[in-house]
Design a protein around this motif. Structure first.
Motif, short mmCIF file in Angstrom:
data_model
loop_
_atom_site.label_atom_id
_atom_site.label_comp_id
_atom_site.label_asym_id
_atom_site.label_seq_id
_atom_site.Cartn_x
_atom_site.Cartn_y
_atom_site.Cartn_z
N TRP A 11 20.05 14.29 6.15
CA TRP A 11 19.95 14.13 4.66
C TRP A 11 19.55 12.71 5.71
N ARG A 15 16.39 9.84 5.54
CA ARG A 15 15.90 9.21 5.16
C ARG A 15 16.37 7.48 6.04
N VAL A 19 12.86 5.44 6.83
CA VAL A 19 12.14 3.72 6.75
C VAL A 19 11.89 3.39 7.64
N HIS A 67 11.97 12.15 11.34
CA HIS A 67 12.46 12.44 9.85
C HIS A 67 11.83 13.89 9.20
N GLY A 143 7.60 7.19 0.04
CA GLY A 143 8.65 7.02 0.49
C GLY A 143 9.60 6.84 -0.72
N GLY A 147 11.90 9.73 -1.71
CA GLY A 147 13.03 9.63 -0.96
C GLY A 147 14.00 9.21 -1.82
N THR A 148 15.15 9.40 -1.49
CA THR A 148 16.19 9.49 -2.38
C THR A 148 16.59 7.68 -2.52
N ASP A 149 16.29 6.83 -1.58
CA ASP A 149 16.78 5.34 -1.59
C ASP A 149 15.26 4.52 -2.88
#
Length: 202
Positions: A11, A15, A19, A67, A143, A147-149
């Motif tokens: 994961w 991520r 990016v 990715h 994204g 995306g987590t972020d």
């Protein structure tokens, strides 16, 4: 390493590479505008800009593959082979994940036409190459939404800077100040872009 630790590592890899791929794609688009205009960067000849543009595109593709592969083996992402080519059928945030699939499909189309550039012709290559301008905002939205972020302050700042760079370059491209070699065309001298393209198409 147990299954939970492996998933966490995959994961994190997914991520990070996502990016990096987005940043490389953003810079590639901006440099693509500079390459098309023939405007050199300070201290760099024009062929260096073209080479840098291509290398950044390659970096974006390589990190995008990492990715996808890393998330494919991550049980939390729950990706399937169908999700890699057909959008909006995923189990995890299907809409935002589907935008990523759309971006990948568009990128594949651009890559195939780039590899077959001499056979398809310069006109077809340029038309399909414009898909990059559709792919980039789709990838950015993916994204942010998937995306987590995606909603983290640092990522939103990164997204804002990326949007500013791309929008500024596109606005400059369609402005009257875009043509770099207008003086050469008036005097009847050959355009270096057209000359190189004609040689490549032979």
């Amino acid at each position: 390493m147990d299954a939970a630790q492996l998933d966490a590592a995959l994961w994190a890899l997914g991520r990070g590479t996502g990016v990096v791929s987005l940043v490389a794609l953003t810079l590639s688009i901006v440099l693509g505008v500079l390459t098309r205009s023939g405007r050199p960067l300070p201290g760099l000849p024009r062929f260096s800009i073209t080479l840098l543009h291509r290398n950044l595109s390659l970096i974006a593709c390589v990190f995008l593959v990492i990715h996808i592969v890393s998330l494919f083996f991550d049980s939390f992402a729950q990706l399937t082979l169908l999700d890699l080519v057909v959008p909006f059928f995923g189990n995890f945030l299907p809409f935002w994940q589907g935008l990523g699939t759309v971006a990948v499909d568009l990128l594949i189309a651009v890559m195939v036409t780039a590899l077959l550039r001499n056979r398809l012709g310069l006109r077809t290559f340029r038309v399909v190459h414009w898909l990059v301008y559709a792919m980039w905002p789709v990838a950015l939205a993916h994204g942010i939404g998937n995306g987590t972020d995606g909603t983290s302050p640092w990522f939103l700042w990164l997204a804002a800077v990326s949007v500013l760079l791309v929008v500024a370059s596109v606005v400059w491209r369609v402005s009257s100040r875009f043509v770099e070699f207008s003086g050469l065309r008036v005097t009847g001298l050959p355009d270096p872009v057209l000359t190189i393209s004609s040689r490549e198409s032979r």
